[in-house]
Design an enzyme around this catalytic site. Sequence first.
Site, short mmCIF file in Angstrom:
data_model
loop_
_atom_site.label_atom_id
_atom_site.label_comp_id
_atom_site.label_asym_id
_atom_site.label_seq_id
_atom_site.Cartn_x
_atom_site.Cartn_y
_atom_site.Cartn_z
N HIS A 258 -133.73 13.30 -67.49
CA HIS A 258 -132.78 14.28 -66.97
C HIS A 258 -132.09 14.97 -68.12
CE1 HIS A 258 -129.72 16.12 -64.48
NE2 HIS A 258 -130.55 15.89 -63.49
N ASP A 309 -135.49 12.64 -57.93
CA ASP A 309 -136.79 12.90 -57.30
C ASP A 309 -137.68 11.67 -57.20
OD1 ASP A 309 -136.55 15.69 -56.80
OD2 ASP A 309 -136.58 15.99 -58.95
C1 LIG Z 1 -136.02 16.61 -66.37
C2 LIG Z 1 -136.66 17.14 -67.65
C3 LIG Z 1 -137.29 18.50 -67.38
C4 LIG Z 1 -135.56 17.29 -68.70
O1 LIG Z 1 -136.14 17.96 -69.75
P1 LIG Z 1 -135.49 18.12 -71.18
O2 LIG Z 1 -134.03 17.85 -71.14
O3 LIG Z 1 -135.93 19.45 -71.69
O4 LIG Z 1 -136.12 16.94 -72.02
P2 LIG Z 1 -137.51 16.98 -72.77
O5 LIG Z 1 -138.60 17.43 -71.86
O6 LIG Z 1 -137.32 17.75 -74.05
O7 LIG Z 1 -137.70 15.45 -73.09
C5 LIG Z 1 -137.12 14.74 -74.19
C6 LIG Z 1 -138.08 13.63 -74.62
O8 LIG Z 1 -138.25 12.71 -73.56
C7 LIG Z 1 -139.61 12.69 -73.10
N1 LIG Z 1 -139.59 12.73 -71.64
C8 LIG Z 1 -138.67 13.33 -70.86
N2 LIG Z 1 -138.97 13.17 -69.56
C9 LIG Z 1 -140.12 12.46 -69.55
C10 LIG Z 1 -140.91 11.97 -68.52
N3 LIG Z 1 -140.59 12.21 -67.24
N4 LIG Z 1 -142.01 11.26 -68.82
C11 LIG Z 1 -142.34 11.01 -70.09
N5 LIG Z 1 -141.60 11.43 -71.15
C12 LIG Z 1 -140.51 12.16 -70.86
C13 LIG Z 1 -140.21 13.99 -73.63
O9 LIG Z 1 -141.61 13.91 -73.79
C14 LIG Z 1 -139.49 14.16 -74.94
O10 LIG Z 1 -140.04 13.26 -75.87
P3 LIG Z 1 -140.27 13.72 -77.40
O11 LIG Z 1 -138.88 14.01 -77.93
O12 LIG Z 1 -140.94 12.55 -78.01
O13 LIG Z 1 -141.13 14.95 -77.34
C15 LIG Z 1 -137.72 16.15 -68.17
O14 LIG Z 1 -137.16 14.86 -68.32
C16 LIG Z 1 -138.94 16.10 -67.28
O15 LIG Z 1 -139.85 16.93 -67.43
N6 LIG Z 1 -138.98 15.13 -66.31
C17 LIG Z 1 -140.08 15.06 -65.37
C18 LIG Z 1 -139.87 16.09 -64.24
C19 LIG Z 1 -138.74 15.68 -63.32
O16 LIG Z 1 -138.66 14.55 -62.88
N7 LIG Z 1 -137.90 16.67 -63.00
C20 LIG Z 1 -136.80 16.49 -62.06
C21 LIG Z 1 -135.47 16.53 -62.76
S1 LIG Z 1 -134.16 16.08 -61.65
#
Ligand SMILES: CC(C)(COP(=O)(O)OP(=O)(O)OC[C@H]1O[C@@H](n2cnc3c(N)ncnc32)[C@H](O)[C@@H]1OP(=O)(O)O)[C@@H](O)C(=O)NCCC(=O)NCCS
Length: 373
Positions: A258, A309
């Site tokens: 998140h 979710d």
């Molecule tokens: C929610 C979300 C978009 C937040 O994104 P963000 O703040 O931009 O964070 P990032 O995508 O940059 O992730 C940071 C790190 O955690 C990892 N990470 C974050 N969510 C992850 C997940 N669901 N599974 C695996 N790794 C994850 C990323 O790969 C990244 O690792 P790195 O620094 O080694 O590259 C992201 O956690 C995600 O894509 N989650 C899955 C989709 C989801 O459940 N969305 C609903 C949100 S309520």
Amino acid sequence: MLEVRGLEDVVAAESSICYIDGERGILSYRGIDVHDLAQQSTFEEVCFLLWEGRLPKREEFADIREAIGRERAVPRELLSLLATLARTSVPMDALRTAVSALASSDPEAQDMNREANRRKAVRLTAQIGTIVAAFHRLRKGQAVVPPDPGRTQADDFLRMLNGETARAAAVRAFDTALILHADHELNASTFAARVTAATLSDMHASVTSAIGTLKGPLHGGANEGVLRMLQEIGSLERVDEEIHRRLSRKEKIMGFGHRVYTTEDPRATHLRRMSKEVAESSGDTKLYDMSRRIEKIMNEEKKLNANVDFYSASVYAMLGISPDLFTPIFAVSRISGWTAHVMEQYSNNRLIRPRAEYTGPPYPQPYVPMDKR
Ligand SMILES: CC(C)(COP(=O)(O)OP(=O)(O)OC[C@H]1O[C@@H](n2cnc3c(N)ncnc32)[C@H](O)[C@@H]1OP(=O)(O)O)[C@@H](O)C(=O)NCCC(=O)NCCS
């Protein structure tokens, strides 16, 4: 290279609607803890709270319930429009099209008066569940079930979807899910709604922007992604191997991580409990058991927590809801927050127009005539 990508931690608006403390795992609507609301409130009461900034008195609560029930019907032309859409349409696309089209039959669509917007907030909140249920039945070749104004939003949605009255426990679980999804500060879809509203475009346009934004798998689309993943894995025995394989390929596991919470998302706490309860009462705990195992691996391997979710997917699946309706159902709840934010934006508006850091060819570049390129 930008230091802050994706506007992380950027404060882009003032708002009195939703308070989040991501480090302490606190979420509140108008200062009231979401745990208290999940346990004691109803979706209709939460709508009033989001729109008015306070809990309703008894008569006000009766009024809001009555108004949402009364406004649940959608115009006949809208049902005809839904019937013309391909049965293979993605339900989120159908919903986005339908909400946009609703503007043409709403007599107050262009009226920017505060009272007209408040009435439109009620109307849109009431109608959106009817649209989701109607499209689902139409695509299955079933007759649309008309709304029953005397029922609550949760009760009537499940009835319009399935063609029969849902069990009281299912209605309560669904109502709690609606409460938990109602608002979440400047999440991507709410931000999109506010950006649209800040141009002084109307409420239907703002909500249409929000629906398009909610659809994405990094936002509301994640709940459907969770169920697809559970279905692909198929059994508890295969969870470890599959999750490790996905992580080793740097795939994101839907329903984890998140932008704001560094600890447990308080909504996940309730949805986990609800998933367990629904599983145990149905005697089939497979999805819940698989979810728990995935959660343990994600905690250990990635230090990531489940978000809203993750467990909503198994709850909805166990309530017999089709996976591609999970994200539209998110909208059935979040419409309350979107409309509250749109009204708040109008009440103290300034155009939202940030800047971009230019990374293209240095200025000035020559304009090369067509025959010299
Ligand atoms: C929610 C979300 C978009 C937040 O994104 P963000 O703040 O931009 O964070 P990032 O995508 O940059 O992730 C940071 C790190 O955690 C990892 N990470 C974050 N969510 C992850 C997940 N669901 N599974 C695996 N790794 C994850 C990323 O790969 C990244 O690792 P790195 O620094 O080694 O590259 C992201 O956690 C995600 O894509 N989650 C899955 C989709 C989801 O459940 N969305 C609903 C949100 S309520």
